[in-house]
Design a protein around this motif. Structure first.
Motif, PDB file in Angstrom:
ATOM      1  N   SER A   6       0.849  -1.187   0.000  1.00 55.87           N
ATOM      2  CA  SER A   6       0.000   0.000   0.000  1.00 55.87           C
ATOM      3  C   SER A   6       0.887   1.240   0.000  1.00 55.87           C
ATOM      4  N   GLY A   7       0.784   2.069  -1.054  1.00 56.79           N
ATOM      5  CA  GLY A   7       1.583   3.294  -1.134  1.00 56.79           C
ATOM      6  C   GLY A   7       2.606   3.229  -2.254  1.00 56.79           C
ATOM      7  N   ALA A   8       2.560   4.215  -3.153  1.00 54.64           N
ATOM      8  CA  ALA A   8       3.495   4.248  -4.296  1.00 54.64           C
ATOM      9  C   ALA A   8       4.260   5.567  -4.286  1.00 54.64           C
ATOM     10  N   SER A   9       5.003   5.799  -3.195  1.00 52.43           N
ATOM     11  CA  SER A   9       5.794   7.032  -3.116  1.00 52.43           C
ATOM     12  C   SER A   9       7.270   6.676  -3.186  1.00 52.43           C
ATOM     13  N   VAL A  10       7.918   6.490  -2.030  1.00 53.30           N
ATOM     14  CA  VAL A  10       9.336   6.130  -2.000  1.00 53.30           C
ATOM     15  C   VAL A  10       9.498   4.678  -1.542  1.00 53.30           C
ATOM     16  N   ALA A  11       8.981   4.384  -0.345  1.00 55.07           N
ATOM     17  CA  ALA A  11       9.178   3.050   0.226  1.00 55.07           C
ATOM     18  C   ALA A  11       8.486   1.963  -0.611  1.00 55.07           C
ATOM     19  N   GLY A  12       7.269   2.251  -1.100  1.00 58.88           N
ATOM     20  CA  GLY A  12       6.509   1.230  -1.845  1.00 58.88           C
ATOM     21  C   GLY A  12       7.216   0.763  -3.105  1.00 58.88           C
ATOM     22  N   VAL A  29      -1.005  -0.769  -4.422  1.00 62.30           N
ATOM     23  CA  VAL A  29      -2.233   0.023  -4.446  1.00 62.30           C
ATOM     24  C   VAL A  29      -1.921   1.420  -3.928  1.00 62.30           C
ATOM     25  N   GLU A  30      -2.364   2.433  -4.675  1.00 62.81           N
ATOM     26  CA  GLU A  30      -2.069   3.838  -4.327  1.00 62.81           C
ATOM     27  C   GLU A  30      -3.377   4.624  -4.351  1.00 62.81           C
ATOM     28  N   ARG A  31      -3.602   5.315  -3.252  1.00 61.18           N
ATOM     29  CA  ARG A  31      -4.849   6.076  -3.103  1.00 61.18           C
ATOM     30  C   ARG A  31      -5.003   7.175  -4.166  1.00 61.18           C
ATOM     31  N   ALA A  32      -3.890   7.814  -4.533  1.00 60.92           N
ATOM     32  CA  ALA A  32      -3.935   8.911  -5.516  1.00 60.92           C
ATOM     33  C   ALA A  32      -4.184   8.331  -6.916  1.00 60.92           C
ATOM     34  N   ILE A  35       1.054   8.542  -9.685  1.00 65.40           N
ATOM     35  CA  ILE A  35       2.171   8.862  -8.795  1.00 65.40           C
ATOM     36  C   ILE A  35       2.059  10.337  -8.422  1.00 65.40           C
ATOM     37  N   ARG A  36       2.106  10.630  -7.119  1.00 63.18           N
ATOM     38  CA  ARG A  36       1.868  12.009  -6.698  1.00 63.18           C
ATOM     39  C   ARG A  36       3.095  12.882  -6.966  1.00 63.18           C
ATOM     40  N   PRO A  37       2.886  14.006  -7.638  1.00 63.37           N
ATOM     41  CA  PRO A  37       4.015  14.934  -7.817  1.00 63.37           C
ATOM     42  C   PRO A  37       4.184  15.779  -6.556  1.00 63.37           C
ATOM     43  N   GLN A  40       8.593  18.002  -0.785  1.00 67.20           N
ATOM     44  CA  GLN A  40       9.805  18.768  -0.548  1.00 67.20           C
ATOM     45  C   GLN A  40      11.011  17.927  -0.913  1.00 67.20           C
ATOM     46  N   ALA A  41      12.146  18.286  -0.353  1.00 68.31           N
ATOM     47  CA  ALA A  41      13.360  17.532  -0.682  1.00 68.31           C
ATOM     48  C   ALA A  41      13.446  16.244   0.131  1.00 68.31           C
ATOM     49  N   ILE A  42      14.141  15.276  -0.442  1.00 69.54           N
ATOM     50  CA  ILE A  42      14.442  14.018   0.254  1.00 69.54           C
ATOM     51  C   ILE A  42      15.961  13.909   0.307  1.00 69.54           C
ATOM     52  N   ASP A  43      16.482  13.501   1.440  1.00 69.32           N
ATOM     53  CA  ASP A  43      17.927  13.276   1.538  1.00 69.32           C
ATOM     54  C   ASP A  43      18.215  11.797   1.435  1.00 69.32           C
ATOM     55  N   VAL A  44      19.087  11.445   0.503  1.00 66.58           N
ATOM     56  CA  VAL A  44      19.531  10.059   0.382  1.00 66.58           C
ATOM     57  C   VAL A  44      20.894  10.000   1.046  1.00 66.58           C
ATOM     58  N   ASP A 123      -7.249   3.687  -5.571  1.00 66.88           N
ATOM     59  CA  ASP A 123      -7.908   2.705  -4.718  1.00 66.88           C
ATOM     60  C   ASP A 123      -7.129   2.594  -3.407  1.00 66.88           C
ATOM     61  N   SER A 124      -7.715   1.956  -2.430  1.00 68.81           N
ATOM     62  CA  SER A 124      -7.021   1.777  -1.150  1.00 68.81           C
ATOM     63  C   SER A 124      -7.614   0.552  -0.459  1.00 68.81           C
ATOM     64  N   ILE A 125      -6.959   0.167   0.620  1.00 66.51           N
ATOM     65  CA  ILE A 125      -7.428  -1.006   1.359  1.00 66.51           C
ATOM     66  C   ILE A 125      -8.503  -0.563   2.348  1.00 66.51           C
ATOM     67  N   ALA A 153       3.244   0.803   3.132  1.00 65.97           N
ATOM     68  CA  ALA A 153       4.260   1.807   2.774  1.00 65.97           C
ATOM     69  C   ALA A 153       3.508   3.098   2.481  1.00 65.97           C
ATOM     70  N   ASP A 154       2.496   3.331   3.297  1.00 69.36           N
ATOM     71  CA  ASP A 154       1.573   4.436   3.018  1.00 69.36           C
ATOM     72  C   ASP A 154       1.740   5.589   4.002  1.00 69.36           C
ATOM     73  N   GLY A 155       2.975   5.821   4.396  1.00 69.50           N
ATOM     74  CA  GLY A 155       3.312   7.079   5.047  1.00 69.50           C
ATOM     75  C   GLY A 155       3.094   7.137   6.547  1.00 69.50           C
ATOM     76  N   ALA A 178       4.250  24.137   6.184  1.00 66.76           N
ATOM     77  CA  ALA A 178       3.470  24.279   4.948  1.00 66.76           C
ATOM     78  C   ALA A 178       4.458  24.406   3.795  1.00 66.76           C
ATOM     79  N   VAL A 179       4.286  23.605   2.767  1.00 61.44           N
ATOM     80  CA  VAL A 179       5.177  23.660   1.611  1.00 61.44           C
ATOM     81  C   VAL A 179       4.349  24.036   0.393  1.00 61.44           C
ATOM     82  N   PHE A 180       4.776  25.048  -0.340  1.00 58.11           N
ATOM     83  CA  PHE A 180       4.034  25.435  -1.545  1.00 58.11           C
ATOM     84  C   PHE A 180       4.991  26.104  -2.521  1.00 58.11           C
TER      85      PHE A 180
END
Ligand SMILES: Cc1cc2nc3c(=O)[nH]c(=O)nc-3n(C[C@H](O)[C@H](O)[C@H](O)COP(=O)(O)OP(=O)(O)OC[C@H]3O[C@@H](n4cnc5c(N)ncnc54)[C@H](O)[C@@H]3O)c2cc1C
Length: 204
Positions: A6-12, A29-32, A35-37, A40-44, A123-125, A153-155, A178-180
């Motif tokens: 569940s979740g199609a962002s980073v972990a999924g 399965v991803e609720r959105a 793939i959500r655009p 913010q930033a992610i640090d690897v 869709d979602s569970i 993997a849904d956050g 708030a990020v915009f």
């Protein structure tokens, strides 16, 4: 083995890639609706660098890095309190191997890397019923299917965690973010400005 993520962002998608590498093609399965655009930033950094390298993604991840030149902090009147060309509060030191990239650039890379995985967008569970041999999943969209393993993997506010373990209280620490997207009214050029008000911290 039938695995539902569940979740199609980073972990999924990262897990989907590794499962496929080991001969298991999962369903994601991803609720959105796609793939959500954004985000913010992610640090690897640390173990994540090793994982990305083993996935063959280190080069494109490095190519997508944000390339910040520096950062400064101002008070609420705009007076500069400090500046640094060596680090930014969001990403750490610039001379380290760590990579900061935009969340949507990382998720786009991971999505391209997991093309062919069965994605069910929008869709979602809705419910899970586990017994000794598997899990019956009822999807919100009406489908019902049985899986050997369901992974959340849904956050931060994971729906899978809530369904499997009940409400797990999160401790609110009193901060809000708030990020915009905004026009570049400050004329910033790969530069972060953090604004410190008298009562609390705030950042750009
Ligand atoms: C403002 C902000 C700034 C950040 N800055 C940084 C930073 O500078 N560096 C850094 O490393 N990290 C940063 N992070 C953290 C980073 O965004 C997360 O660690 C990362 O996105 C976690 O990835 P994830 O795949 O676990 O979950 P998420 O990215 O949260 O993705 C969860 C996915 O699951 C989907 N979903 C949710 N509920 C359901 C459901 N019920 N059914 C189906 N799908 C569902 C969502 O639509 C989403 O696609 C920041 C986060 C925020 C909010």
């Amino acid at each position: 083995m039938k695995v539902l993520i569940s979740g199609a962002s980073v972990a999924g998608p990262a897990l989907a890639w590794w499962l496929r590498r080991h001969g298991i093609t999962p369903t994601v399965v991803e609720r959105a609706p796609a793939i959500r655009p954004g985000g913010q930033a992610i640090d690897v950094r640390g173990a994540a660098l090793t994982v990305v390298e083993r996935m063959g993604l280190l080069e494109p991840v490095r190519a997508a890095r944000t390339r910040m030149r520096g950062s400064s902090m101002v008070d609420s009147d705009g007076n500069e309190l400090w500046r640094s060309t060596e680090f930014a509060p969001s990403s750490g030191r610039f001379d380290s191997d760590d990579v900061e990239l935009l969340r949507e650039d990382l998720t786009a890379l991971l999505a391209a890397h997991t093309a062919g995985v069965d994605h069910r967008f929008g869709d979602s569970i809705a419910s899970l019923r586990q017994d000794d041999t598997g899990v019956d999943v009822q999807f919100a969209g009406g489908d019902r299917e049985r899986f050997d393993l369901v992974v959340g993997a849904d956050g931060l506010h994971s729906g899978v965690r809530r369904l499997a373990f009940g409400e797990t209280p999160l401790q609110h620490l009193g901060s809000y973010v708030a990020v915009f997207t905004a026009g570049n009214v400050l004329g910033l050029d790969d530069w972060q400005v953090w604004v410190r008000s008298d009562s609390a911290g705030a950042g750009i």
